[in-house]
Design an enzyme around this catalytic site. Structure first.
Site, PDB file in Angstrom:
ATOM      1  N   GLY A 118      13.823  48.560  28.799  1.00  0.00           N
ATOM      2  CA  GLY A 118      13.831  49.865  29.471  1.00  0.00           C
ATOM      3  C   GLY A 118      15.228  50.294  29.863  1.00  0.00           C
ATOM      4  N   GLY A 152      30.483  50.850  34.837  1.00  0.00           N
ATOM      5  CA  GLY A 152      29.463  51.055  33.804  1.00  0.00           C
ATOM      6  C   GLY A 152      28.045  51.086  34.342  1.00  0.00           C
ATOM      7  N   ASN A 203      35.935  49.148  33.376  1.00  0.00           N
ATOM      8  CA  ASN A 203      34.834  48.253  33.778  1.00  0.00           C
ATOM      9  C   ASN A 203      33.640  49.013  34.356  1.00  0.00           C
ATOM     10  OD1 ASN A 203      33.670  45.559  34.937  1.00  0.00           O
ATOM     11  ND2 ASN A 203      33.920  46.915  36.706  1.00  0.00           N
ATOM     12  N   GLY A 214      27.157  39.512  28.660  1.00  0.00           N
ATOM     13  CA  GLY A 214      25.731  39.245  28.845  1.00  0.00           C
ATOM     14  C   GLY A 214      25.368  39.210  30.316  1.00  0.00           C
ATOM     15  N   GLY A 253      31.715  42.923  42.169  1.00  0.00           N
ATOM     16  CA  GLY A 253      31.211  42.349  40.920  1.00  0.00           C
ATOM     17  C   GLY A 253      32.291  41.960  39.924  1.00  0.00           C
ATOM     18  N   ILE A 285      25.006  38.595  34.049  1.00  0.00           N
ATOM     19  CA  ILE A 285      25.952  38.168  35.085  1.00  0.00           C
ATOM     20  C   ILE A 285      25.186  37.756  36.338  1.00  0.00           C
ATOM     21  CG2 ILE A 285      27.881  38.950  36.536  1.00  0.00           C
ATOM     22  CD1 ILE A 285      28.508  38.666  33.505  1.00  0.00           C
ATOM     23  N   TYR A 318      21.224  53.465  28.787  1.00  0.00           N
ATOM     24  CA  TYR A 318      22.388  52.619  29.106  1.00  0.00           C
ATOM     25  C   TYR A 318      22.961  52.043  27.805  1.00  0.00           C
ATOM     26  CZ  TYR A 318      24.712  48.353  30.981  1.00  0.00           C
ATOM     27  OH  TYR A 318      25.594  47.339  31.290  1.00  0.00           O
TER      28      TYR A 318
HETATM   29  N1  LIG Z   1      25.813  42.703  35.781  1.00  0.00           N
HETATM   30  C1  LIG Z   1      25.385  42.427  34.566  1.00  0.00           C
HETATM   31  O1  LIG Z   1      24.471  41.598  34.364  1.00  0.00           O
HETATM   32  C2  LIG Z   1      26.051  43.109  33.385  1.00  0.00           C
HETATM   33  C3  LIG Z   1      25.612  42.804  32.092  1.00  0.00           C
HETATM   34  C4  LIG Z   1      26.216  43.408  31.004  1.00  0.00           C
HETATM   35  C5  LIG Z   1      27.254  44.305  31.199  1.00  0.00           C
HETATM   36  N2  LIG Z   1      27.665  44.593  32.465  1.00  0.00           N
HETATM   37  C6  LIG Z   1      28.766  45.556  32.625  1.00  0.00           C
HETATM   38  O2  LIG Z   1      29.799  44.959  33.391  1.00  0.00           O
HETATM   39  C7  LIG Z   1      30.478  45.956  34.151  1.00  0.00           C
HETATM   40  C8  LIG Z   1      30.477  45.581  35.607  1.00  0.00           C
HETATM   41  O3  LIG Z   1      29.150  45.412  36.046  1.00  0.00           O
HETATM   42  P1  LIG Z   1      28.795  44.891  37.519  1.00  0.00           P
HETATM   43  O4  LIG Z   1      27.438  44.283  37.441  1.00  0.00           O
HETATM   44  O5  LIG Z   1      29.922  44.111  38.082  1.00  0.00           O
HETATM   45  O6  LIG Z   1      28.663  46.311  38.271  1.00  0.00           O
HETATM   46  P2  LIG Z   1      28.448  46.625  39.826  1.00  0.00           P
HETATM   47  O7  LIG Z   1      27.379  47.656  39.904  1.00  0.00           O
HETATM   48  O8  LIG Z   1      28.298  45.375  40.621  1.00  0.00           O
HETATM   49  O9  LIG Z   1      29.847  47.292  40.233  1.00  0.00           O
HETATM   50  C9  LIG Z   1      30.307  48.416  39.555  1.00  0.00           C
HETATM   51  C10 LIG Z   1      31.186  49.253  40.457  1.00  0.00           C
HETATM   52  O10 LIG Z   1      31.477  50.431  39.710  1.00  0.00           O
HETATM   53  C11 LIG Z   1      31.518  51.520  40.604  1.00  0.00           C
HETATM   54  N3  LIG Z   1      31.251  52.767  39.884  1.00  0.00           N
HETATM   55  C12 LIG Z   1      30.062  53.227  39.447  1.00  0.00           C
HETATM   56  N4  LIG Z   1      30.210  54.440  38.898  1.00  0.00           N
HETATM   57  C13 LIG Z   1      31.538  54.741  38.977  1.00  0.00           C
HETATM   58  C14 LIG Z   1      32.299  55.870  38.603  1.00  0.00           C
HETATM   59  N5  LIG Z   1      31.726  56.923  38.026  1.00  0.00           N
HETATM   60  N6  LIG Z   1      33.639  55.858  38.829  1.00  0.00           N
HETATM   61  C15 LIG Z   1      34.223  54.800  39.419  1.00  0.00           C
HETATM   62  N7  LIG Z   1      33.539  53.692  39.815  1.00  0.00           N
HETATM   63  C16 LIG Z   1      32.213  53.676  39.597  1.00  0.00           C
HETATM   64  C17 LIG Z   1      30.439  51.216  41.625  1.00  0.00           C
HETATM   65  O11 LIG Z   1      30.661  51.919  42.842  1.00  0.00           O
HETATM   66  C18 LIG Z   1      30.537  49.698  41.768  1.00  0.00           C
HETATM   67  O12 LIG Z   1      31.337  49.312  42.877  1.00  0.00           O
HETATM   68  C19 LIG Z   1      29.752  47.268  33.860  1.00  0.00           C
HETATM   69  O13 LIG Z   1      30.415  47.962  32.810  1.00  0.00           O
HETATM   70  C20 LIG Z   1      28.385  46.814  33.378  1.00  0.00           C
HETATM   71  O14 LIG Z   1      27.763  47.779  32.570  1.00  0.00           O
HETATM   72  C21 LIG Z   1      27.093  44.024  33.565  1.00  0.00           C
END
Ligand SMILES: NC(=O)c1ccc[n+]([C@@H]2O[C@H](COP(=O)([O-])OP(=O)(O)OC[C@H]3O[C@@H](n4cnc5c(N)ncnc54)[C@H](O)[C@@H]3O)[C@@H](O)[C@H]2O)c1
Length: 248
Positions: A155, A92, A90, A190, A17, A192, A159
């Site tokens: 919901g 989250g 990152n 926002g 991601g 993704i 988070y």
């Molecule tokens: N995807 C969205 O629409 C979106 C929107 C707003 C914010 N975000 C934020 O962007 C960031 C990336 O999101 P994404 O969608 O690419 O996430 P994702 O779930 O695709 O990937 C996140 C990765 O983090 C790893 N991870 C989870 N818990 C962990 C931990 N405790 N220690 C180490 N690694 C850990 C997971 O194994 C995973 O590979 C996050 O902070 C998320 O909250 C995402």
């Protein structure tokens, strides 16, 4: 501009991601990148992609929620790549994240979001801050969410609480280290494009003013700036990056 040659970066949750996109972009700019994830096979996939493109990277698998594991993991990165110049918080999204109205949740269900998005950020910052301040140089960027800055009736209250805690921490952290040559900023992103169902993607994209979901490269572009020498006067900020979904 934004040359990161000889810089050492750690990107948490970078096995897929947004984090993977950020790790690859930092490596393209010349940084040696430690790819963190809970799962070492995921982190290894990102490391392979970086190496195939001619970059330097290593796997740094640890749980950012575990302070001792974070300390040991960061020390291992320093031993392998050198002192850490750039930290990108990152990770989250806890495994199995879902949506549920707050009134239907139990306290046990809130904890993973706070652990990861508030304490996880604090653990990683604490582990690298002394080294950065002693060397008079450092960049910390936390990837947050619009959900940490505005209410959304989806919901995802726990988070949002975890993300909000991370944002507030970053502001205070930035003030404490500003005179040491270390900056700390947050990017509240926002929606993704990481959903496999085209129907969901299309529906979500319609809610964004630009009509498009974000790509990892959109986030990486802002992170590259924040990680660069050029961004020395930018600190303590929460930047909204969302196709216009949240404007402040
Ligand atoms: N995807 C969205 O629409 C979106 C929107 C707003 C914010 N975000 C934020 O962007 C960031 C990336 O999101 P994404 O969608 O690419 O996430 P994702 O779930 O695709 O990937 C996140 C990765 O983090 C790893 N991870 C989870 N818990 C962990 C931990 N405790 N220690 C180490 N690694 C850990 C997971 O194994 C995973 O590979 C996050 O902070 C998320 O909250 C995402």
């Amino acid at each position: 501009m934004f040359d990161l040659t000889d810089r050492v970066a750690v990107v948490t949750g970078a096995g897929q991601g947004v984090g993977a996109g950020i790790a690859e972009a930092l490596a393209k700019q010349g940084a040696a990148v430690a790819v963190n994830d809970l799962f070492d096979d995921r982190a290894a996939g990102t490391v392979d992609a970086i190496k195939s493109a001619g970059g330097r990277a290593c796997v740094a698998a640890f749980d950012v929620c575990d302070y001792d594991a974070v300390k040991a993991g960061m020390e291992a990165v320093v031993a392998e790549l050198g002192p850490i110049d750039i930290l990108i918080n990152n990770a989250g999204v806890p495994p199995g994240m879902g949506v549920k109205q707050f009134r239907e949740t139990t306290p046990d269900e809130w904890r993973p979001y706070i652990e990861l998005n508030t304490f996880g950020v604090m653990n990683c910052c604490h582990a690298v801050a002394d080294g950065m301040c002693e060397r008079g140089r450092g960049r910390v960027v936390t990837i947050s969410s619009g959900a940490g800055t505005v209410g959304i009736p989806l919901g995802i209250a726990a988070y949002g609480a975890g993300k909000g805690g991370g944002i507030a921490f970053m502001r205070h952290f930035a003030m404490e280290i500003a005179k040491e040559g270390v900056t700390a900023n947050t990017v509240a992103i926002g929606l993704i494009d990481n959903h496999t169902d085209p129907g969901v993607t299309e529906h979500m994209a319609r809610t964004v003013p630009t009509g498009t979901l974000g790509q990892p490269q959109d986030i990486a572009a802002v992170v590259l700036y924040l990680a660069s020498d050029e961004a020395g006067w930018m600190t303590g900020q929460t930047i909204q990056l969302n196709g216009g979904n949240v404007t402040t």
